[in-house]
Write a protein that holds these residues in place. Structure first.
Motif, short mmCIF file in Angstrom:
data_model
loop_
_atom_site.label_atom_id
_atom_site.label_comp_id
_atom_site.label_asym_id
_atom_site.label_seq_id
_atom_site.Cartn_x
_atom_site.Cartn_y
_atom_site.Cartn_z
N LEU A 152 79.55 64.21 18.42
CA LEU A 152 78.85 64.09 19.69
C LEU A 152 79.72 64.53 20.86
CD1 LEU A 152 77.00 60.85 18.82
CD2 LEU A 152 75.92 62.97 19.56
N ARG B 243 78.00 66.90 23.18
CA ARG B 243 77.61 66.34 24.48
C ARG B 243 78.82 66.09 25.35
NH1 ARG B 243 72.16 64.00 24.02
NH2 ARG B 243 71.20 65.69 22.85
N ARG B 244 78.54 65.84 26.57
CA ARG B 244 79.63 65.49 27.47
C ARG B 244 80.00 64.04 27.22
NH1 ARG B 244 78.97 70.28 27.40
NH2 ARG B 244 76.88 70.97 27.91
N ASP C 205 82.35 60.68 28.62
CA ASP C 205 82.66 60.14 29.95
C ASP C 205 84.13 60.27 30.28
OD1 ASP C 205 83.23 58.47 27.89
OD2 ASP C 205 83.20 56.69 29.16
#
Lengths: 579, 144
Positions: A403, A407-408, A410
């Motif tokens: 992931l 995805r980005r 945090d």
């Protein structure tokens, strides 16, 4: 691979040949057309000019010679008209007249005499002893008595020296007599002999029989009278008409001739010159033109060779670049869809894994109860459950990584000094590197500007690249070269190893998730795809170049003043400039 | 006496069951709901009892963030712990900004979860105590 190279080389060779041929054709055809056109035009104009020039020359001299002959004729006719036979038959009187003639006209006449109808010369003045000479057998004498005036052809006569005579016929008591004078041959010759052009151009006079009437200063003249045809055409032309043409001499040289008829079409003034000589200027110009053409041709040829070679080099370079670019485009497209797929899978797997882990936890909870404490397999149960939980967590870690690739995550965007980061990571990896006999070399640009990225992410990228490089070199050791530099807009760094390199078949797959060449359990195949995702997120690029047997270099560039396009935080409205 | 009263919200019933069993065993009183709507209904019925909601972010229909907003609007004192798959960390952070107590990654360690829920419950109770204190003060000052 090699057959592909051969095909490509074949293609470039044929392309080079075509470019070469096109350049040659495009350059040569106009050159040939223009220069041959100009040469042809020049040739025609020059020929025409030469012809006109020669015709003018011949016409002028024809007129001069005609004039000369007519004048001599008139001189004699005038004397014959002005004096009676008796006066002229008196040698002393004739001598006086002859003297006057010579004072007036120069030594044009070499002698003068009076001949009676029976052919006896009754009086004579001149250098020869021709008093009382008998002429009734002479050819000229027969003809002279037929006409009022007569100019003979050149003949040797009694004196054995070429000359011609001019006569005027008169009557005394019904008996014809003639006054005859010999024209000085040398004087006449000069008129004609002076017509000279170039080295081979000269004039001469022939009569209707083709016999030469003048000297030719030792120049060869066709004795069998190639010019007799001139007389046959005489009637078709006006007396002033000039005829011209070319012919081949007996020895094979081409001649140009220009001719005009003289003396009531009895003689012909012929000027002839070797064609080569006549067109000498033209030929020189042509030779210069050919020389220039030849040199130009060589220049064009050289240029075509150089041009085609240079062009092919360029095209080949452009092709290579395009190929690399295509590959990158394919790869990035590939990776986006793979990333989405991976994220989807991670999600779907996550829930079942969570349930399994919770259920295992539940069993663990239950085992704590006293009823199970006596069970002989209690420790074995516990071990199995621990294993289930451990593997569940492992599965979770994998989906984590997947992931973070897709995805980005945090991460906190911060000012990062790439050099510090490199030093930190290198020192952290130094221990492992020593085990593998790997040395580090670094060339860091100390003026490198800071960039706005996530420190942990960039650290992760560097770790991955350096660990990969160390792993690639096995135990054989080698050198890892780390460099950083900036080109104004971007901060760049590379990690270069001299390990075994990546085979081309693998090279375009290395950024794919789960692609690994390491043994099962040693690598997830996610390292580089995570690096790829991170660098893309930062708005940068990651490039790889590798040669089998020489090593691999990963080059990364990150823009200085553009923040990672979509981080966990919403993008700043105004791009921050690195100080 | 239970440690705290929880409401578990997740669309996976198997996960709910396992969690309920484990948490119950750890002395929590556990309610469950399989969707955001169910959770809100249940809170309306048993509103006073529930102290902490454990809310999955990714659910069909009304998702975790929307549910969170509704809960915070209707029941501001109830603490919410977000539970997320990894792909939805940013939305979990959104959730924190909207007043969630914390977030946890799924699958999570039970001890961590218990600790987090304990903290959340404690916070809620502290809030309630303060409110009670304030009310009492209000009453006493009014009397005075």
């Amino acid at each position: 691979m090699s057959s592909q190279d051969i095909d490509r080389n074949e293609y470039y060779r044929s392309l080079k040949r075509n470019i070469f041929l096109i350049v040659i054709l495009v350059s040569y055809i106009p050159l040939i057309v223009v220069s041959s056109g100009i040469l042809y035009q020049m040739h025609a104009i020059h020929q025409e000019k030469t012809r006109i020039h020669l015709e003018t020359l011949v016409k002028k001299h024809k007129w001069n010679i005609d004039h000369f002959l007519r004048e001599r004729q008139d001189n004699i006719s005038f004397i014959a008209d002005s004096y009676r036979f008796d006066e002229l038959a008196d040698s002393a009187r004739l001598a006086e007249l002859f003297r006057k003639l010579q004072t007036t006209y120069g030594h044009v006449f070499s002698d003068i005499g009076v001949v009676r109808a029976d052919g006896t010369q009754v009086s004579y003045v001149g250098p020869y002893l021709l008093e009382s000479a008998q002429y009734n057998d002479a050819e000229w004498f027969q003809e002279a008595f037929q006409a009022d005036t007569y100019t003979s052809d050149v003949f040797l006569g009694l004196r054995g020296f070429p000359h011609f005579i001019v006569t005027a016929r008169k009557y005394k008591d019904g008996q014809p007599w003639i006054l005859r004078a010999t024209v000085d041959f040398l004087a006449f010759n000069d008129v004609v002999e002076n017509i000279q052009l170039g080295q081979t151009g000269f004039a001469h006079i022939i009569n209707r029989a083709g016999a030469l009437q003048t000297r030719t200063a030792g120049r060869p003249v066709s004795t069998e009278s190639a010019y007799l045809a001139l007389f046959q055409k005489a009637n078709q032309f006006s007396p002033d008409q000039i005829q011209s043409g070319t012919r081949q001499a007996a020895d094979g040289t081409d001649l140009i001739y220009v001719a005009g008829l003289l003396k009531e079409n009895q003689w012909a003034l012929v000027f002839q010159q070797d064609l080569k000589d006549a067109y000498r200027d033209l030929n020189r110009t042509r030779n210069i033109a050919i020389l220039v053409f030849g040199l130009g041709g060589i220049a064009i040829f050289t240029m075509a060779v150089v041009l085609s070679k240079g062009m092919i080099t360029r095209i080949a370079a452009a092709d290579r670049e395009k190929e690399i670019m295509n590959q990158q485009i394919i790869e990035s497209g590939h990776l986006v869809s793979l990333g989405e797929l991976a994220a989807g899978i991670a999600h779907e797997i996550n829930n079942p894994v969570a349930i399994m882990v919770e259920e295992a936890g539940w069993i663990e909870d239950l085992l704590e109860e006293e009823t199970f404490h006596e069970s002989e397999n209690l420790t074995e149960f516990k071990r199995a459950l621990t294993q289930i939980r451990k593997q569940g967590i492992r599965a979770r870690d994998i989906t984590h990584k997947l992931l973070s690739f897709a995805r980005r995550s945090d991460s906190i965007i911060d000012r990062v000094d790439v050099n510090d980061l490199i030093r930190e990571v290198v020192s952290l990896s130094a221990q492992q590197a020593r085990y593998n006999n790997v040395e580090f070399e670094s060339r860091l640009d100390e003026d490198l500007p800071a960039i706005q990225v996530s420190q942990t992410e960039l650290q992760q990228v560097l770790f991955n690249l350096i660990n990969n490089a160390i792993d690639a070199m096995d135990k054989r050791g080698g050198v890892i070269h780390v460099a950083s530099w900036s080109n104004g807009d971007q901060v760049l760094f590379h990690v270069k190893d001299n390990g075994p390199g990546i085979p081309e078949a693998n090279l375009h797959r290395i950024f794919e998730p789960f692609f690994t060449t390491k043994p099962v359990g040693k690598g997830t195949g996610l390292g580089l795809s995570i690096c790829y995702g991170i660098i893309k997120k930062m708005g940068g690029e990651i490039k790889v170049e590798s040669r089998v047997g020489e090593g691999t270099v990963f080059e990364i560039n990150i823009p200085i003043d553009v923040r990672g396009a979509t981080g966990a935080e919403p993008p700043a409205p105004v791009a921050k400039h690195a100080p | 006496m239970t440690i705290a009263k929880l409401l578990l919200v997740d669309d996976e019933t198997a996960f709910l069951d396992a969690m309920k069993r484990r948490l119950t065993k750890r002395n929590f009183e556990v309610y469950t709901a399989t969707s955001g709507m169910d959770a809100l209904d249940l809170l309306s019925d048993e509103g006073e009892k529930v102290e902490v909601v454990i809310l999955d972010v990714k659910m069909p229909g009304m998702d975790g963030i929307e549910t969170l907003a509704e809960i915070k609007r209707k029941f501001p004192l109830v603490e919410v712990v977000m539970l997320t798959g990894h792909g939805t960390v940013p939305s979990a952070i959104d959730g924190m900004k909207q007043g969630a107590f914390d977030y946890l990654m799924k699958p999570c360690d039970m001890d961590v979860l218990v600790a987090k829920v304990g903290e959340a419950a404690a916070k809620k109770r502290r809030h309630e105590e303060k409110i009670i204190e304030a009310r009492m003060q209000e009453i006493t000052t009014r009397r005075a």
